[in-house]
Design an enzyme around this catalytic site. Structure first.
Site, PDB file in Angstrom:
ATOM      1  CE1 TYR A 108      -2.646   3.353  -2.981  1.00  0.00           C
ATOM      2  CE2 TYR A 108      -1.915   3.243  -5.255  1.00  0.00           C
ATOM      3  CZ  TYR A 108      -2.836   2.929  -4.276  1.00  0.00           C
ATOM      4  OH  TYR A 108      -3.935   2.171  -4.595  1.00  0.00           O
ATOM      5  CG  ASP A 149      -3.333   4.223   0.921  1.00  0.00           C
ATOM      6  OD1 ASP A 149      -3.275   3.431   1.879  1.00  0.00           O
ATOM      7  OD2 ASP A 149      -4.099   4.048  -0.054  1.00  0.00           O
TER       8      ASP A 149
END
Length: 259
Positions: A108, A149
């Protein structure tokens, strides 16, 4: 082996939606980001009931990543090396065991907004650390999947309205160059290799009718080592999930490897 990545934007707040997708799609491995809970608050039982082994690297209220696998997970690493003072839970890595083991990293990446602040500097420092670690992992010459992500819009084609993002950290020159530099190490963007069609977005903002206007961007990526890229059988983006009740602002990306 089907390896999924999905920023779920709070696993507990969206548990019903997340489980609905897991029950329908049954990925072999799943990388979840922004779980927004400490390890002991992760809802492990329903996933274990579905046959998953879990590794969690959580954080209260923010960030947090999780790796779920139907095969045992070995050689687990929590946290991105290179900065011992970094307390944000954004990186989790493990080897998925099997006849052909695959190393999977769930990431992330920092958002970086506002530009010109310590948040943007942290993003660029994080990407530099990732570059160094990816280079070290590639030396193992094994199937490797770096996914999650990335909070990077690589090219104009990866946004429906590129001009909307010119002042956003996700579309600045520096992170886009850092993303390209990662690929230059010898990593393959799985979606571009398998399909590459324009309009393959993975994120639509909740604000200003982002989903309804298709104001989408492609920021969830899977980068493959040569040994994984050679086994790439397909990539799918589960766009329909964005239209479900209580959706995340991201949708799952699934990479299939022929192992």
């Amino acid at each position: 082996m089907r390896i999924a990545t999905w920023n779920v934007n709070s696993v507990n707040a969206r548990l019903e939606t997340v489980l609905r997708w897991f029950e329908a799609c049954q990925p072999d491995v799943a990388c979840l980001q922004e779980i927004k809970c400490v390890d002991e608050k992760f809802p492990a039982e329903p996933f274990e009931r579905l046959g998953y082994n879990l590794q969690i690297h959580g954080q209260k209220s923010y960030n947090g990543v999780a790796l779920l696998s139907k095969a045992p997970l070995e050689d687990v690493r929590r946290g991105l090396p290179g900065d011992e003072s970094d307390e944000q839970s954004r990186y989790l890595e493990a080897v998925v065991s099997g006849p052909t083991p695959v190393r999977v990293a769930c990431m992330y990446m920092p958002n970086g907004n506002p530009i010109g602040t310590e948040k943007f500097a942290y993003k660029m420092g994080w990407m530099a650390r990732l570059h160094a670690h990816a280079q070290a992992l590639l030396a193992f010459e094994e199937p490797l999947v770096l996914t999650g992500d990335f909070n990077v819009i690589p090219e104009e084609r990866d946004a429906e309205y590129p001009k909307n993002w010119v002042n956003d950290a996700l579309f600045q020159t520096e992170p886009r160059e850092a993303y390209r530099a990662l690929k230059w190490l010898g990593l393959t963007d799985a979606y571009l290799a398998a399909d590459g069609a324009k309009g393959a977005y993975t994120f639509w903002d909740y604000q200003a009718g982002g989903w309804q206007r298709n104001n989408g961007i492609r920021i969830d990526h899977a980068l493959l080592s040569p040994q994984a890229a050679d086994r790439l059988a397909g990539v799918s983006i589960h766009r329909d999930v964005r239209g479900w009740d209580k959706p995340s602002d991201h949708v799952p990306l699934v990479v299939e490897l022929d192992l």
